[in-house]
Design a protein around this motif. Structure first.
Motif, mmCIF file in Angstrom:
data_model
loop_
_atom_site.group_PDB
_atom_site.id
_atom_site.type_symbol
_atom_site.label_atom_id
_atom_site.label_comp_id
_atom_site.label_asym_id
_atom_site.label_seq_id
_atom_site.Cartn_x
_atom_site.Cartn_y
_atom_site.Cartn_z
ATOM 1 N N ASN A 107 68.901 66.664 -27.813
ATOM 2 C CA ASN A 107 67.797 65.871 -27.633
ATOM 3 C C ASN A 107 67.125 66.086 -26.279
ATOM 4 N N TRP A 108 67.793 67.163 -25.499
ATOM 5 C CA TRP A 108 67.230 67.619 -23.958
ATOM 6 C C TRP A 108 65.719 68.055 -24.290
ATOM 7 N N SER A 109 64.832 67.552 -23.482
ATOM 8 C CA SER A 109 63.325 68.226 -23.247
ATOM 9 C C SER A 109 62.862 67.297 -22.120
ATOM 10 N N LEU A 110 61.752 68.337 -21.764
ATOM 11 C CA LEU A 110 61.167 67.579 -20.458
ATOM 12 C C LEU A 110 60.399 66.382 -20.907
ATOM 13 N N GLU A 111 59.989 66.256 -22.329
ATOM 14 C CA GLU A 111 59.150 64.980 -22.653
ATOM 15 C C GLU A 111 60.063 63.772 -22.577
ATOM 16 N N ASN A 112 61.529 64.217 -22.949
ATOM 17 C CA ASN A 112 62.663 62.732 -22.920
ATOM 18 C C ASN A 112 62.906 62.653 -21.482
ATOM 19 N N ILE A 113 62.777 63.514 -20.481
ATOM 20 C CA ILE A 113 63.045 63.156 -19.086
ATOM 21 C C ILE A 113 61.746 62.465 -18.657
ATOM 22 N N GLN A 114 60.824 62.553 -18.851
ATOM 23 C CA GLN A 114 59.702 61.856 -18.556
ATOM 24 C C GLN A 114 59.498 60.392 -18.908
ATOM 25 N N GLN A 115 60.161 60.320 -20.422
ATOM 26 C CA GLN A 115 59.989 58.883 -21.034
ATOM 27 C C GLN A 115 61.186 58.174 -20.373
ATOM 28 N N CYS A 116 62.403 58.750 -20.075
ATOM 29 C CA CYS A 116 63.373 58.165 -19.349
ATOM 30 C C CYS A 116 62.901 57.715 -18.171
ATOM 31 N N ALA A 117 62.225 58.555 -17.405
ATOM 32 C CA ALA A 117 61.834 58.010 -15.977
ATOM 33 C C ALA A 117 61.120 56.774 -15.988
ATOM 34 N N MET A 118 60.022 56.901 -17.020
ATOM 35 C CA MET A 118 59.186 55.653 -17.287
ATOM 36 C C MET A 118 59.976 54.448 -17.270
ATOM 37 N N MET B 129 71.123 46.699 -4.195
ATOM 38 C CA MET B 129 71.347 47.158 -5.534
ATOM 39 C C MET B 129 71.806 48.847 -5.533
ATOM 40 N N VAL B 130 72.138 48.912 -6.533
ATOM 41 C CA VAL B 130 72.756 50.234 -6.692
ATOM 42 C C VAL B 130 72.239 50.807 -7.909
ATOM 43 N N TYR B 131 71.406 51.930 -7.795
ATOM 44 C CA TYR B 131 70.880 52.677 -9.055
ATOM 45 C C TYR B 131 71.764 53.896 -9.186
ATOM 46 N N SER B 132 71.997 53.933 -10.454
ATOM 47 C CA SER B 132 72.661 55.395 -11.050
ATOM 48 C C SER B 132 72.325 55.711 -12.195
ATOM 49 N N THR B 133 72.668 57.143 -12.403
ATOM 50 C CA THR B 133 72.359 57.862 -13.808
ATOM 51 C C THR B 133 73.466 58.787 -13.652
ATOM 52 N N CYS B 134 73.496 59.288 -15.055
ATOM 53 C CA CYS B 134 74.424 60.484 -15.322
ATOM 54 C C CYS B 134 73.686 61.567 -15.629
ATOM 55 N N THR B 135 72.609 61.915 -14.835
ATOM 56 C CA THR B 135 71.608 63.093 -15.316
ATOM 57 C C THR B 135 71.613 63.798 -13.779
ATOM 58 N N TYR B 136 71.099 64.880 -14.095
ATOM 59 C CA TYR B 136 70.860 65.713 -12.978
ATOM 60 C C TYR B 136 69.408 65.785 -12.750
ATOM 61 N N ALA B 137 68.336 65.417 -13.585
ATOM 62 C CA ALA B 137 67.109 65.595 -13.375
ATOM 63 C C ALA B 137 66.551 64.782 -12.368
ATOM 64 N N ARG B 138 65.855 65.604 -11.329
ATOM 65 C CA ARG B 138 64.969 65.109 -10.089
ATOM 66 C C ARG B 138 64.105 63.738 -10.738
ATOM 67 N N GLU B 139 63.516 64.071 -11.476
ATOM 68 C CA GLU B 139 62.480 63.074 -12.006
ATOM 69 C C GLU B 139 63.099 61.676 -12.200
ATOM 70 N N GLU B 140 64.437 61.532 -12.744
ATOM 71 C CA GLU B 140 64.979 60.364 -13.269
ATOM 72 C C GLU B 140 65.976 59.908 -11.897
ATOM 73 N N ASN B 141 66.092 60.600 -10.953
ATOM 74 C CA ASN B 141 66.910 60.226 -9.905
ATOM 75 C C ASN B 141 66.029 60.205 -8.341
ATOM 76 N N GLU B 142 65.718 61.149 -7.534
ATOM 77 C CA GLU B 142 65.080 61.023 -6.386
ATOM 78 C C GLU B 142 63.746 60.508 -6.624
ATOM 79 N N GLU B 143 62.864 61.340 -7.626
ATOM 80 C CA GLU B 143 61.550 60.805 -7.694
ATOM 81 C C GLU B 143 61.423 59.504 -8.187
#
Length: 444
Positions: free
Chosen positions: A190-201, A220-234
């Protein structure tokens, strides 16, 4: 492995990329987190095949095999959990009296960690998906959840109803799961840039709701199990811009590495974990709310619990302080029950049992929630007897008549009803082992 994903990781990791690429060929790290109120470290080590202690959690160990049929897992003394997944609760730093919200809680590893650290505090575990919420409830019961409630639905509903009520909020957000590619084929497929953007939203939306639930001064602690900058730092940078009264906090841990430099946030105040640091992949950021209100959880008005006390005296030495009856079901805990008007609450406290034709039938959860010393009657089983019980069989056993708690090495794992010479099994069918599956401590 997706070529575009690998190219992105090469750009982000730079000189660390070769080590990351080699890690993708290695077996996935396995681990467990044990419940310090149910089992001591010494007892766990003496009876369980463990490797070295976890880098990420004081009550965790690395393992090299499946332990799903280990008696202590069945009894809820430990939870099987990828080692770096436990790091978020370490950074959350739960205090014994905290009110805590685990906003995306299934399957329950982090909620069970939180509950093991609470004494007179309270946990609200929320899960959007109904099927996953039922799995979460089963895991919380196995791990002896007491002062908690499980809600199911949109984060907006629970966070608005319990606005400014929580000392700690954990947002272990749904994500693209890049850190789980070795475990789940779907994470690769399921990996795709589109999926990353949807997850970030979606993560932006969840964080905005979580902000409402956090009280002034809370963390508050925010965590993910992904490496994508869009879902993390951004995602963090965007959140801090929308909520300027939230400030990053130093996580004060030695594991992992700093984040990726990103405008609008401090990369030194986040933790990234890669397989090179002996965990499959996590991003964690801790923040504090500097403004706002402080409210208390709304308390439900309930009837006197005399009837419940009279019933439970047959089973328990010490009865919890609060009880609530809904239809024919009795629920108990040592924290007042919460009043919900809009939020769908699946469970509050321990399901003690149900009235069936004016007769009380105790529930499995009642015999998972306490230590052996709190049950009026208990029996100690060996591995062979436990195996028979977990296959739904009755066992010969000379003991007093009535309901009795099953224990393995002093740890409760269910109950049966004795006629004095044999114990008829009351382990729920959905928790029993398949015919070719057996209880085992394994070779070590």
């Amino acid at each position: 492995m997706n070529d575009l994903f690998l190219e992105r990781m090469k750009r982000e990791l730079k000189e660390d990329y070769p080590a990351f690429e080699r890690s993708l060929e290695q077996p996935m790290y396995k681990g467990l987190s044990y419940h310090p109120k149910k089992i001591t470290k010494e007892m766990l080590k003496a009876n369980t095949p463990l490797l070295e202690p976890s880098l990420f959690y004081a009550y965790g160990y690395y393992i090299d095999r499946s332990l799903g049929n280990h008696p202590y897992h069945i009894a809820g003394a430990f939870y099987l959990q990828e080692p770096s997944a436990s790091a978020a609760v370490t950074i959350l730093d739960v205090q014994p009296s905290n009110t805590v919200l685990d906003l995306c809680a299934a399957p329950g590893g982090k909620s069970s960690q939180i509950l093991s650290q609470l004494q007179d505090g309270f946990l609200v575990s929320n899960e959007y998906d109904g099927k996953r919420a039922r799995i979460l409830l089963s895991n919380l019961e196995r791990m002896s959840a007491q002062n908690f409630c499980l809600t199911q639905g949109d984060t907006k509903v629970v966070c608005e109803e319990l606005e400014s009520c929580f000392d700690r909020v954990l947002v272990d957000a749904p994500c693209s799961g890049e850190g789980m590619m070795k475990k789940h084929d779907a994470a690769q497929d399921n990996w795709s840039l589109e999926n990353i953007q949807q997850c970030a939203m979606r993560q932006d939306y969840i964080l905005d709701q979580a902000y409402k639930a956090l009280k002034k001064g809370g963390y508050m602690v925010y965590s993910t199990c992904t490496y994508a900058r869009e879902e993390n730092e951004e995602t963090i940078a965007s959140f801090l811009k929308r909520h300027p009264d939230m400030q990053q906090v130093d996580p004060e841990v030695s594991f992992g590495q700093r984040g990726f430099d990103t405008p609008g946030m401090d990369a030194d105040k986040v933790v990234r974990i890669f397989p090179m640091q002996k965990g499959e992949g996590h991003f964690i950021c801790k923040m504090q709310k500097m403004q706002g209100e402080v409210r208390k959880l709304p308390i439900k008005k309930v009837r006197k619990k005399d009837q419940c006390d009279d019933i439970l005296q047959e089973f328990l030495v010490n009865i919890p302080r609060y009880a609530y009856q809904q239809d024919d079901a009795f629920y108990i805990m040592d924290h007042p029950f919460i009043e919900f008007k809009k939020t769908h609450c699946l469970r509050q406290g321990i399901l003690a049992g149900n009235l069936v034709k004016k007769r009380f039938e105790p529930a499995h959860a009642l015999f998972m929630a306490f230590s052996k010393e709190n049950y009026k009657q208990s029996v100690e089983l060996d591995l062979a007897q436990m195996d028979e019980v977990m296959h739904g069989l009755q066992i010969p056993y000379e003991c007093k008549k009535g309901y009795t708690c099953y224990c393995i090495d002093g740890i409760p794992f269910g109950f049966g009803k004795s006629d004095g010479h044999r114990i008829n099994n009351r382990i729920p069918k959905g928790l029993r082992l398949l015919p070719k599956s057996h209880v085992t401590k394994g070779d070590f």
